[in-house]
Design an enzyme around this catalytic site. Structure first.
Site, PDB file in Angstrom:
ATOM      1  N   GLY A  16      -6.636   3.119  -7.226  1.00 32.52           N
ATOM      2  CA  GLY A  16      -5.796   2.356  -6.294  1.00 32.52           C
ATOM      3  C   GLY A  16      -6.246   2.567  -4.856  1.00 32.52           C
ATOM      4  N   ARG A  69      -5.228   1.157 -17.120  1.00 31.03           N
ATOM      5  CA  ARG A  69      -4.551   1.158 -18.420  1.00 31.03           C
ATOM      6  C   ARG A  69      -5.538   1.103 -19.580  1.00 31.03           C
ATOM      7  NH1 ARG A  69      -0.139  -3.348 -16.559  1.00 31.03           N
ATOM      8  NH2 ARG A  69      -2.016  -4.172 -15.570  1.00 31.03           N
ATOM      9  N   SER A 107      13.440  -5.389 -18.903  1.00 26.25           N
ATOM     10  CA  SER A 107      12.889  -5.663 -20.238  1.00 26.25           C
ATOM     11  C   SER A 107      12.038  -4.467 -20.681  1.00 26.25           C
ATOM     12  CB  SER A 107      12.037  -6.941 -20.228  1.00 26.25           C
ATOM     13  OG  SER A 107      10.836  -6.712 -19.530  1.00 26.25           O
ATOM     14  N   TYR A 149      11.296  11.887  -6.716  1.00 30.18           N
ATOM     15  CA  TYR A 149      12.173  11.637  -7.867  1.00 30.18           C
ATOM     16  C   TYR A 149      11.465  11.931  -9.194  1.00 30.18           C
ATOM     17  CZ  TYR A 149      10.268   6.765  -7.733  1.00 30.18           C
ATOM     18  OH  TYR A 149       9.468   5.651  -7.713  1.00 30.18           O
TER      19      TYR A 149
HETATM   20  C1  HXC Z   1      12.370  -6.879 -13.102  1.00 31.33           C
HETATM   21  C2  HXC Z   1      10.101  -7.072 -13.426  1.00 31.33           C
HETATM   22  C3  HXC Z   1       9.886  -7.091 -12.018  1.00 31.33           C
HETATM   23  C4  HXC Z   1      11.038  -6.999 -11.162  1.00 31.33           C
HETATM   24  C5  HXC Z   1       7.974  -7.235 -13.027  1.00 31.33           C
HETATM   25  N1  HXC Z   1       8.886  -7.162 -13.984  1.00 31.33           N
HETATM   26  N2  HXC Z   1       8.554  -7.186 -11.810  1.00 31.33           N
HETATM   27  N3  HXC Z   1      11.321  -6.957 -13.958  1.00 31.33           N
HETATM   28  N4  HXC Z   1      12.249  -6.887 -11.749  1.00 31.33           N
HETATM   29  N5  HXC Z   1      10.914  -6.996  -9.850  1.00 31.33           N
HETATM   30  C6  HXC Z   1       8.632  -7.238 -15.427  1.00 31.33           C
HETATM   31  C7  HXC Z   1       8.131  -8.628 -15.838  1.00 31.33           C
HETATM   32  O1  HXC Z   1       9.197  -9.535 -16.027  1.00 31.33           O
HETATM   33  C8  HXC Z   1       7.399  -8.337 -17.147  1.00 31.33           C
HETATM   34  O2  HXC Z   1       8.291  -8.186 -18.208  1.00 31.33           O
HETATM   35  C9  HXC Z   1       6.814  -6.948 -16.908  1.00 31.33           C
HETATM   36  O3  HXC Z   1       7.563  -6.377 -15.810  1.00 31.33           O
HETATM   37  C10 HXC Z   1       5.348  -6.994 -16.528  1.00 31.33           C
HETATM   38  O4  HXC Z   1       5.178  -7.885 -15.445  1.00 31.33           O
HETATM   39  P1  HXC Z   1       3.736  -8.465 -15.060  1.00 31.33           P
HETATM   40  O5  HXC Z   1       3.841  -9.156 -13.754  1.00 31.33           O
HETATM   41  O6  HXC Z   1       3.134  -9.183 -16.209  1.00 31.33           O
HETATM   42  O7  HXC Z   1       2.928  -7.075 -14.943  1.00 31.33           O
HETATM   43  P2  HXC Z   1       1.618  -6.713 -14.204  1.00 31.33           P
HETATM   44  O8  HXC Z   1       0.845  -7.927 -13.785  1.00 31.33           O
HETATM   45  O9  HXC Z   1       0.975  -5.697 -15.041  1.00 31.33           O
HETATM   46  O10 HXC Z   1       2.141  -6.056 -12.817  1.00 31.33           O
HETATM   47  C11 HXC Z   1       2.635  -4.770 -12.793  1.00 31.33           C
HETATM   48  C12 HXC Z   1       3.781  -4.636 -11.787  1.00 31.33           C
HETATM   49  C13 HXC Z   1       3.383  -5.199 -10.389  1.00 31.33           C
HETATM   50  C14 HXC Z   1       4.156  -3.169 -11.723  1.00 31.33           C
HETATM   51  C15 HXC Z   1       4.978  -5.441 -12.286  1.00 31.33           C
HETATM   52  O11 HXC Z   1       4.454  -5.008  -9.463  1.00 31.33           O
HETATM   53  C16 HXC Z   1       2.137  -4.547  -9.838  1.00 31.33           C
HETATM   54  O12 HXC Z   1       1.037  -4.982 -10.148  1.00 31.33           O
HETATM   55  N6  HXC Z   1       2.277  -3.488  -9.027  1.00 31.33           N
HETATM   56  C17 HXC Z   1       1.130  -2.760  -8.463  1.00 31.33           C
HETATM   57  C18 HXC Z   1       1.360  -2.247  -7.087  1.00 31.33           C
HETATM   58  C19 HXC Z   1       2.677  -1.541  -6.830  1.00 31.33           C
HETATM   59  O13 HXC Z   1       3.645  -1.712  -7.593  1.00 31.33           O
HETATM   60  N7  HXC Z   1       2.731  -0.785  -5.750  1.00 31.33           N
HETATM   61  C20 HXC Z   1       3.912  -0.083  -5.331  1.00 31.33           C
HETATM   62  C21 HXC Z   1       3.797   1.344  -5.634  1.00 31.33           C
HETATM   63  S1  HXC Z   1       4.939   2.156  -4.602  1.00 31.33           S
HETATM   64  P3  HXC Z   1       8.559  -9.418 -19.286  1.00 31.33           P
HETATM   65  O14 HXC Z   1       9.528  -8.816 -20.263  1.00 31.33           O
HETATM   66  O15 HXC Z   1       9.117 -10.549 -18.484  1.00 31.33           O
HETATM   67  O16 HXC Z   1       7.227  -9.725 -19.896  1.00 31.33           O
HETATM   68  C22 HXC Z   1       5.628   3.468  -5.351  1.00 31.33           C
HETATM   69  C23 HXC Z   1       6.508   4.254  -4.408  1.00 31.33           C
HETATM   70  C24 HXC Z   1       7.319   5.296  -5.088  1.00 31.33           C
HETATM   71  O17 HXC Z   1       5.417   3.731  -6.477  1.00 31.33           O
HETATM   72  C25 HXC Z   1       8.233   6.072  -4.195  1.00 31.33           C
HETATM   73  C26 HXC Z   1       8.797   5.439  -2.987  1.00 31.33           C
HETATM   74  C27 HXC Z   1       9.446   6.384  -2.062  1.00 31.33           C
HETATM   75  P1  NAP Z   2      -0.049   0.093  -3.125  1.00 29.24           P
HETATM   76  O1  NAP Z   2      -0.845  -0.276  -1.923  1.00 29.24           O
HETATM   77  O2  NAP Z   2       0.603  -0.988  -3.890  1.00 29.24           O
HETATM   78  O3  NAP Z   2      -0.974   0.970  -4.064  1.00 29.24           O
HETATM   79  C1  NAP Z   2      -1.063   0.855  -5.443  1.00 29.24           C
HETATM   80  C2  NAP Z   2      -2.507   0.695  -5.816  1.00 29.24           C
HETATM   81  O4  NAP Z   2      -2.641   0.845  -7.218  1.00 29.24           O
HETATM   82  C3  NAP Z   2      -3.077  -0.660  -5.433  1.00 29.24           C
HETATM   83  O5  NAP Z   2      -4.299  -0.512  -4.761  1.00 29.24           O
HETATM   84  C4  NAP Z   2      -3.286  -1.359  -6.773  1.00 29.24           C
HETATM   85  O6  NAP Z   2      -4.440  -2.203  -6.728  1.00 29.24           O
HETATM   86  C5  NAP Z   2      -3.510  -0.148  -7.689  1.00 29.24           C
HETATM   87  N1  NAP Z   2      -3.179  -0.452  -9.072  1.00 29.24           N
HETATM   88  C6  NAP Z   2      -2.006  -0.906  -9.575  1.00 29.24           C
HETATM   89  N2  NAP Z   2      -2.096  -1.093 -10.889  1.00 29.24           N
HETATM   90  C7  NAP Z   2      -3.347  -0.739 -11.250  1.00 29.24           C
HETATM   91  C8  NAP Z   2      -4.048  -0.722 -12.477  1.00 29.24           C
HETATM   92  N3  NAP Z   2      -3.467  -1.105 -13.617  1.00 29.24           N
HETATM   93  N4  NAP Z   2      -5.331  -0.300 -12.482  1.00 29.24           N
HETATM   94  C9  NAP Z   2      -5.939   0.086 -11.327  1.00 29.24           C
HETATM   95  N5  NAP Z   2      -5.324   0.095 -10.140  1.00 29.24           N
HETATM   96  C10 NAP Z   2      -4.047  -0.325 -10.097  1.00 29.24           C
HETATM   97  O7  NAP Z   2       1.133   1.108  -2.732  1.00 29.24           O
HETATM   98  P2  NAP Z   2       1.088   2.526  -1.975  1.00 29.24           P
HETATM   99  O8  NAP Z   2       2.349   2.636  -1.217  1.00 29.24           O
HETATM  100  O9  NAP Z   2      -0.186   2.726  -1.282  1.00 29.24           O
HETATM  101  O10 NAP Z   2       1.194   3.558  -3.203  1.00 29.24           O
HETATM  102  C11 NAP Z   2       0.152   4.465  -3.495  1.00 29.24           C
HETATM  103  C12 NAP Z   2       0.695   5.654  -4.270  1.00 29.24           C
HETATM  104  O11 NAP Z   2       1.627   6.376  -3.469  1.00 29.24           O
HETATM  105  C13 NAP Z   2       1.419   5.302  -5.555  1.00 29.24           C
HETATM  106  O12 NAP Z   2       1.142   6.301  -6.517  1.00 29.24           O
HETATM  107  C14 NAP Z   2       2.867   5.388  -5.160  1.00 29.24           C
HETATM  108  O13 NAP Z   2       3.707   5.648  -6.249  1.00 29.24           O
HETATM  109  C15 NAP Z   2       2.804   6.572  -4.207  1.00 29.24           C
HETATM  110  N6  NAP Z   2       3.923   6.668  -3.277  1.00 29.24           N
HETATM  111  C16 NAP Z   2       4.051   5.761  -2.270  1.00 29.24           C
HETATM  112  C17 NAP Z   2       5.094   5.920  -1.363  1.00 29.24           C
HETATM  113  C18 NAP Z   2       5.273   4.977  -0.208  1.00 29.24           C
HETATM  114  O14 NAP Z   2       6.332   5.020   0.434  1.00 29.24           O
HETATM  115  N7  NAP Z   2       4.297   4.154   0.135  1.00 29.24           N
HETATM  116  C19 NAP Z   2       6.009   6.971  -1.528  1.00 29.24           C
HETATM  117  C20 NAP Z   2       5.850   7.861  -2.587  1.00 29.24           C
HETATM  118  C21 NAP Z   2       4.788   7.708  -3.459  1.00 29.24           C
HETATM  119  P3  NAP Z   2      -4.543  -3.546  -7.627  1.00 29.24           P
HETATM  120  O15 NAP Z   2      -3.228  -4.248  -7.499  1.00 29.24           O
HETATM  121  O16 NAP Z   2      -5.701  -4.268  -7.027  1.00 29.24           O
HETATM  122  O17 NAP Z   2      -4.832  -3.092  -9.010  1.00 29.24           O
END
Ligand code: HXC
Ligand code: NAP
Length: 285
Positions: A16, A69, A107, A149
């Protein structure tokens, strides 16, 4: 804070690493002399990040599209990094997926999707890189980005909490199991640090000020603060730190946890806040 060659000789894979915190860590590692590989699913995002980091630091950055994955793809990626750099000395498990949802409306596939990225993805990368390090006698470093968390749990992010708890358990388990190879496994638990990826999914319009006030230091974290802590943990200066999770949250978790405050709002308000986030990400439901 560090000498410019702190990470000279290191070859570090950041999952990432094309965006957000991963990109900031990759940038800092390159600035401190490491060769860096970054992975993610979007090739163009990775290439742009690699170009930017190289231009800015003069360091070598290898962009490798890969879905964490897929274990076979992760194994091939780890081999490609070792091939290109001649070694692989560090891994940062940073890739993650997350969104806010009431669990009763989630889901099974939504749960699976996040846990597969966070827990399986981190395990895949750790296994592939760890095997390489063990085979080659490299005293490597595995650093996982979790969050507070992972041990408190949090309302409305059950898939992520389960995934991060698993990653923390893996970190502590392998710290013991792989200590004899000289491989150190640690974690960082950041509180909120503004990034597009996290805030677009987790910070509904209008709650930012409340989230900030919940933090005793009354501010969000900065990317550089995380990147410096990560650089320290990837360096030999932290050589006796193993199995540790370092909290970097301004005191937030001691003051009541992450998204639990939504439980104090009326259901309709929570519904519309989460719907606004789904809409922002182009999702209908
Ligand atoms: C409910 C949701 C949803 C939402 C997705 N789904 N978003 N359900 N509310 N907002 C459900 C979909 O309906 C689907 O289920 C399933 O999840 C998979 O969705 P896809 O879009 O097909 O999945 P995919 O393309 O693999 O995308 C994965 C993802 C997406 C997690 C949903 O958001 C993503 O690519 N995220 C990557 C980056 C990211 O999330 N960064 C933030 C990290 S920050 P069904 O049943 O409909 O098939 C972080 C901070 C932590 O972790 C701490 C903060 C302090
Ligand atoms: P982000 O920019 O969305 O980072 C997530 C990264 O993961 C993206 O570059 C995304 O790239 C990659 N990723 C997602 N699914 C992947 C997959 N299947 N295979 C390979 N790469 C994948 O968000 P961020 O805030 O920088 O978060 C980075 C990390 O910090 C995460 O572990 C998050 O839980 C943690 N964190 C963030 C915060 C915050 O406040 N920002 C707080 C606590 C912890 P692609 O979409 O191109 O795959």
């Amino acid at each position: 804070m560090f000498t410019d060659d702190l990470l000279a000789g290191e070859a570090i894979l950041v999952t990432g690493g094309g965006s957000g915190l991963g990109k900031s860590m990759a940038h800092r590692f390159a600035q401190l002399g490491a060769r860096v590989a970054i992975c993610g699913r979007r090739a163009e995002v990775l290439e742009e990040a690699a170009r930017e980091i190289t231009e800015d630091t003069g360091g070598e950055v290898l962009p490798l599209p890969c879905d964490v994955r897929d274990f076979a793809a992760v194994e091939a990626m780890a081999a490609a990094v070792a091939d290109r750099f001649g070694t692989l000395t560090g891994l940062v498990n940073n890739a993650a997926g997350n969104f806010l949802a009431q669990t009763e409306k989630l889901s099974a596939n939504g749960f699976r999707s996040v846990v597969e990225i966070v827990l399986f993805g981190s395990f895949h990368a750790t296994l592939a890189c760890g095997r390489l390090m063990i085979e080659r006698g490299v005293r490597g470093k595995v650093l996982s980005i979790v969050t507070t968390y992972a041990w408190t749990g949090s309302a409305f992010v059950v898939p992520s909490a389960c995934g991060k708890a698993g990653v923390l358990a893996m970190t502590r388990s392998l710290a013991v199991e792989w200590g004899r190879y000289g491989i150190r496994c640690n974690a960082i638990a950041p509180g909120p640090i503004p990034t597009e990826g996290a805030f677009s999914r987790l910070m509904p319009p209008g709650v930012e000020e409340m989230a900030r006030r919940k933090i005793p230091l009354r501010r969000f974290g900065e990317r550089r603060e995380l990147a410096d802590l990560a650089a320290y943990l990837m360096s030999d200066g932290s050589g006796f730190v193993n199995g540790e999770v370092v909290t970097l949250d301004g005191g937030e978790w001691l003051n009541g946890g992450e998204f639990n405050y939504f439980t104090t709002l009326p259901d309709e308000q929570v519904d519309s806040a989460f719907a606004a986030l789904r809409e922002r990400s182009g999702r209908k439901r």
